[in-house]
Enzyme design. Structure first.
Site, PDB file in Angstrom:
ATOM      1  N   ILE A 147      -4.149   4.682   1.071  1.00  0.00           N
ATOM      2  CA  ILE A 147      -4.658   5.237   2.332  1.00  0.00           C
ATOM      3  C   ILE A 147      -5.780   6.238   2.072  1.00  0.00           C
ATOM      4  O   ILE A 147      -6.666   6.425   2.913  1.00  0.00           O
ATOM      5  CB  ILE A 147      -3.522   5.848   3.180  1.00  0.00           C
ATOM      6  CG1 ILE A 147      -3.939   6.072   4.641  1.00  0.00           C
ATOM      7  CG2 ILE A 147      -3.022   7.157   2.590  1.00  0.00           C
ATOM      8  CD1 ILE A 147      -3.644   4.939   5.550  1.00  0.00           C
ATOM      9  N   GLY A 181      -1.967   4.261  -4.434  1.00  0.00           N
ATOM     10  CA  GLY A 181      -1.861   3.019  -5.194  1.00  0.00           C
ATOM     11  C   GLY A 181      -0.797   3.051  -6.276  1.00  0.00           C
ATOM     12  O   GLY A 181      -0.456   2.009  -6.833  1.00  0.00           O
ATOM     13  N   MET A 228       0.831  -1.212   0.000  1.00  0.00           N
ATOM     14  CA  MET A 228       0.000   0.000   0.000  1.00  0.00           C
ATOM     15  C   MET A 228       0.860   1.255   0.000  1.00  0.00           C
ATOM     16  O   MET A 228       2.021   1.236   0.382  1.00  0.00           O
ATOM     17  CB  MET A 228      -0.923   0.009   1.213  1.00  0.00           C
ATOM     18  CG  MET A 228      -0.192   0.111   2.538  1.00  0.00           C
ATOM     19  SD  MET A 228      -1.252   0.569   3.905  1.00  0.00           S
ATOM     20  CE  MET A 228      -1.646   2.261   3.496  1.00  0.00           C
ATOM     21  N   CYS A 229       0.251   2.363  -0.420  1.00  0.00           N
ATOM     22  CA  CYS A 229       0.875   3.684  -0.358  1.00  0.00           C
ATOM     23  C   CYS A 229      -0.247   4.708  -0.184  1.00  0.00           C
ATOM     24  O   CYS A 229      -1.288   4.397   0.377  1.00  0.00           O
ATOM     25  CB  CYS A 229       1.723   3.957  -1.609  1.00  0.00           C
ATOM     26  SG  CYS A 229       0.774   4.053  -3.134  1.00  0.00           S
ATOM     27  N   ARG A 230      -0.056   5.907  -0.667  1.00  0.00           N
ATOM     28  CA  ARG A 230      -1.071   6.948  -0.521  1.00  0.00           C
ATOM     29  C   ARG A 230      -2.253   6.703  -1.452  1.00  0.00           C
ATOM     30  O   ARG A 230      -3.399   6.756  -1.047  1.00  0.00           O
ATOM     31  CB  ARG A 230      -0.457   8.327  -0.788  1.00  0.00           C
ATOM     32  CG  ARG A 230      -1.450   9.472  -0.645  1.00  0.00           C
ATOM     33  CD  ARG A 230      -0.750  10.828  -0.774  1.00  0.00           C
ATOM     34  NE  ARG A 230      -1.698  11.904  -0.573  1.00  0.00           N
ATOM     35  CZ  ARG A 230      -2.312  12.551  -1.571  1.00  0.00           C
ATOM     36  NH1 ARG A 230      -2.078  12.217  -2.830  1.00  0.00           N
ATOM     37  NH2 ARG A 230      -3.161  13.528  -1.310  1.00  0.00           N
TER      38      ARG A 230
END
Length: 104
Positions: free
Chosen positions: A90, A65, A61-63
């Site tokens: 997120i 995608g 995951m990241c901010r």
């Protein structure tokens, strides 16, 4: 590339499923908001592959995608076949699961 929705991730977390959650954002982003994943910033992902399981499912995951998708492409080139991207990152988690989490 396999993807999981934030709803699917929440079900995995709630059910206690055995999987690994990797967060590829930077330290300051992780400190602002995280959902308990292991922090391995994208820039160091290939240096820290020993921390990433090959034996069970891994959600990256990241901010939003995009960075997690880049991490998955790098890791798949190293032979990983058990990775899924958290669709929307997120930001989607905040929008659909926890409106109280801080996003930036």
């Amino acid at each position: 590339m396999k993807e999981v929705s934030v709803q699917e991730l929440k079900e995995k977390l709630d059910s206690g499923e055995d999987f690994q959650l990797i967060d590829v954002r930077e330290d300051f982003e992780y400190e602002t908001s995280n959902i308990g994943g292991q922090l391995i910033p994208l820039g160091g992902i290939l240096i820290e592959t020993e921390k990433i399981s090959k034996d069970k499912p891994v959600v990256v995951m990241c901010r939003s995608g995009k960075r997690s998708a880049a991490a998955i492409m790098q890791l798949e080139a190293q032979g990983y076949t058990n990775l899924s991207n958290l669709k929307g990152g997120i930001l989607a988690w905040q929008a659909e699961i926890d409106p109280n989490i801080n996003v930036y």
